[in-house]
Scaffold this motif. Structure first.
Motif, mmCIF file in Angstrom:
data_model
loop_
_atom_site.group_PDB
_atom_site.id
_atom_site.type_symbol
_atom_site.label_atom_id
_atom_site.label_comp_id
_atom_site.label_asym_id
_atom_site.label_seq_id
_atom_site.Cartn_x
_atom_site.Cartn_y
_atom_site.Cartn_z
ATOM 1 N N VAL A 116 2.046 -2.269 14.107
ATOM 2 C CA VAL A 116 1.997 -0.808 14.151
ATOM 3 C C VAL A 116 0.694 -0.464 14.875
ATOM 4 O O VAL A 116 -0.392 -0.627 14.318
ATOM 5 N N GLY A 117 0.833 -0.036 16.109
ATOM 6 C CA GLY A 117 -0.358 0.234 16.916
ATOM 7 C C GLY A 117 -1.246 -0.997 16.970
ATOM 8 O O GLY A 117 -0.774 -2.125 17.029
ATOM 9 N N HIS A 118 -2.554 -0.756 16.904
ATOM 10 C CA HIS A 118 -3.527 -1.844 16.906
ATOM 11 C C HIS A 118 -4.227 -1.948 15.563
ATOM 12 O O HIS A 118 -5.315 -2.514 15.477
ATOM 13 N N TYR A 119 -3.614 -1.385 14.511
ATOM 14 C CA TYR A 119 -4.335 -1.292 13.245
ATOM 15 C C TYR A 119 -3.590 -1.841 12.034
ATOM 16 O O TYR A 119 -4.169 -1.938 10.947
ATOM 17 N N ALA A 120 -2.326 -2.209 12.170
ATOM 18 C CA ALA A 120 -1.568 -2.588 10.970
ATOM 19 C C ALA A 120 -0.308 -3.359 11.351
ATOM 20 O O ALA A 120 0.056 -3.465 12.515
ATOM 21 N N ILE A 121 0.344 -3.862 10.287
ATOM 22 C CA ILE A 121 1.694 -4.395 10.437
ATOM 23 C C ILE A 121 2.581 -3.718 9.392
ATOM 24 O O ILE A 121 2.103 -3.269 8.346
ATOM 25 N N LYS A 122 3.844 -3.656 9.718
ATOM 26 C CA LYS A 122 4.848 -3.154 8.781
ATOM 27 C C LYS A 122 5.663 -4.361 8.348
ATOM 28 O O LYS A 122 6.084 -5.164 9.184
ATOM 29 N N ILE A 123 5.850 -4.486 7.038
ATOM 30 C CA ILE A 123 6.606 -5.607 6.490
ATOM 31 C C ILE A 123 7.937 -5.089 5.957
ATOM 32 O O ILE A 123 7.968 -4.137 5.176
ATOM 33 N N TYR A 124 8.995 -5.723 6.393
ATOM 34 C CA TYR A 124 10.342 -5.371 5.934
ATOM 35 C C TYR A 124 10.770 -6.402 4.899
ATOM 36 O O TYR A 124 11.078 -7.541 5.242
ATOM 37 N N PHE A 125 10.756 -5.987 3.641
ATOM 38 C CA PHE A 125 11.151 -6.880 2.549
ATOM 39 C C PHE A 125 12.658 -6.846 2.381
ATOM 40 O O PHE A 125 13.307 -5.834 2.663
ATOM 41 N N ASP A 162 14.362 -6.570 -0.209
ATOM 42 C CA ASP A 162 14.862 -5.668 -1.255
ATOM 43 C C ASP A 162 14.932 -4.231 -0.749
ATOM 44 O O ASP A 162 15.163 -3.305 -1.511
ATOM 45 N N GLY A 163 14.733 -4.055 0.573
ATOM 46 C CA GLY A 163 14.831 -2.729 1.177
ATOM 47 C C GLY A 163 13.501 -2.006 1.309
ATOM 48 O O GLY A 163 13.419 -0.977 1.973
ATOM 49 N N HIS A 164 12.453 -2.526 0.695
ATOM 50 C CA HIS A 164 11.151 -1.859 0.758
ATOM 51 C C HIS A 164 10.518 -2.094 2.124
ATOM 52 O O HIS A 164 10.418 -3.225 2.584
ATOM 53 N N ASP A 165 10.081 -0.996 2.766
ATOM 54 C CA ASP A 165 9.423 -1.132 4.067
ATOM 55 C C ASP A 165 8.507 0.052 4.361
ATOM 56 O O ASP A 165 8.191 0.327 5.509
ATOM 57 N N SER A 166 8.063 0.740 3.324
ATOM 58 C CA SER A 166 7.313 1.978 3.568
ATOM 59 C C SER A 166 5.798 1.820 3.578
ATOM 60 O O SER A 166 5.099 2.772 3.873
ATOM 61 N N GLY A 167 5.282 0.659 3.276
ATOM 62 C CA GLY A 167 3.826 0.504 3.286
ATOM 63 C C GLY A 167 3.328 -0.095 4.584
ATOM 64 O O GLY A 167 3.911 -1.036 5.105
ATOM 65 N N PRO A 179 0.805 -1.225 0.000
ATOM 66 C CA PRO A 179 0.000 0.000 0.000
ATOM 67 C C PRO A 179 0.838 1.276 0.000
ATOM 68 O O PRO A 179 0.315 2.367 0.194
ATOM 69 N N SER A 180 2.122 1.163 -0.259
ATOM 70 C CA SER A 180 3.017 2.322 -0.230
ATOM 71 C C SER A 180 2.816 3.223 -1.445
ATOM 72 O O SER A 180 2.318 2.815 -2.485
ATOM 73 N N ALA A 181 3.257 4.465 -1.307
ATOM 74 C CA ALA A 181 3.208 5.411 -2.430
ATOM 75 C C ALA A 181 4.118 4.944 -3.570
ATOM 76 O O ALA A 181 3.825 5.213 -4.733
ATOM 77 N N GLU A 182 5.197 4.237 -3.236
ATOM 78 C CA GLU A 182 6.101 3.726 -4.276
ATOM 79 C C GLU A 182 5.358 2.809 -5.246
ATOM 80 O O GLU A 182 5.658 2.773 -6.431
ATOM 81 N N VAL A 183 4.380 2.065 -4.742
ATOM 82 C CA VAL A 183 3.613 1.124 -5.558
ATOM 83 C C VAL A 183 2.302 1.743 -6.026
ATOM 84 O O VAL A 183 1.956 1.695 -7.199
ATOM 85 N N LYS A 184 1.561 2.344 -5.111
ATOM 86 C CA LYS A 184 0.229 2.879 -5.404
ATOM 87 C C LYS A 184 0.256 4.247 -6.062
ATOM 88 O O LYS A 184 -0.737 4.677 -6.630
ATOM 89 N N GLY A 185 1.384 4.948 -5.952
ATOM 90 C CA GLY A 185 1.431 6.315 -6.450
ATOM 91 C C GLY A 185 0.755 7.243 -5.448
ATOM 92 O O GLY A 185 0.382 6.841 -4.352
ATOM 93 N N HIS A 186 0.560 8.489 -5.865
ATOM 94 C CA HIS A 186 -0.053 9.481 -4.977
ATOM 95 C C HIS A 186 -1.469 9.819 -5.410
ATOM 96 O O HIS A 186 -2.041 10.804 -4.970
ATOM 97 N N GLY A 187 -2.019 9.011 -6.296
ATOM 98 C CA GLY A 187 -3.385 9.234 -6.742
ATOM 99 C C GLY A 187 -3.762 8.220 -7.795
ATOM 100 O O GLY A 187 -2.926 7.452 -8.274
ATOM 101 N N SER A 188 -5.014 8.221 -8.144
ATOM 102 C CA SER A 188 -5.523 7.267 -9.129
ATOM 103 C C SER A 188 -4.778 7.411 -10.453
ATOM 104 O O SER A 188 -4.524 8.521 -10.920
#
Length: 121
Positions: free
Chosen positions: A69-78, A80-85, A40-49
């Protein structure tokens, strides 16, 4: 407020490069490649449709770690260095129940771009 059920268990299977999510008695297995190309990161999804970026050459990607991440998500560390989503519970459940459909759409996009996936990389 989240409408998706919370997984009762999340297990990282590093050797098979899969994340297992358990909801009640149903087990879902999402590959690292699937999660990486649907980040769900901006790197993949972009900043808009219409700004989505097709992810290629992710057949061999693995997951180094996951963390809550809190009680609402997880962060995945890939690996290849990607971890922003941040993968929210809603988003993860949606990926689980729609995995086959999303995977076929992804493969169709790759084919349309002329990219040939490595088999069982």
């Amino acid at each position: 407020m989240s409408q998706a059920p919370l997984p009762s268990e999340i297990q990282l299977h590093k050797q098979s490069r899969k994340l297992e999510l358990v909801y009640d008695d149903k087990h879902y297995f999402l590959s690292a490649e699937f999660l990486r190309v649907h980040s769900p990161s901006a790197e993949v999804k972009g900043h808009g449709s219409g700004q989505e970026v097709l992810q290629i050459q992710k057949e061999n990607v693995g997951i180094n770690n996951i963390e809550p991440v809190g009680h609402y998500a997880i962060k995945i560390y890939f690996d290849d260095g990607h971890d922003s989503g941040l993968f929210s519970w809603d988003y993860l459940y949606n990926l689980c129940i729609n995995r086959d459909n999303y995977w076929q759409k992804y493969l169709g996009k790759l084919m349309a771009e002329g990219y040939e996936r490595q088999r069982d990389a």
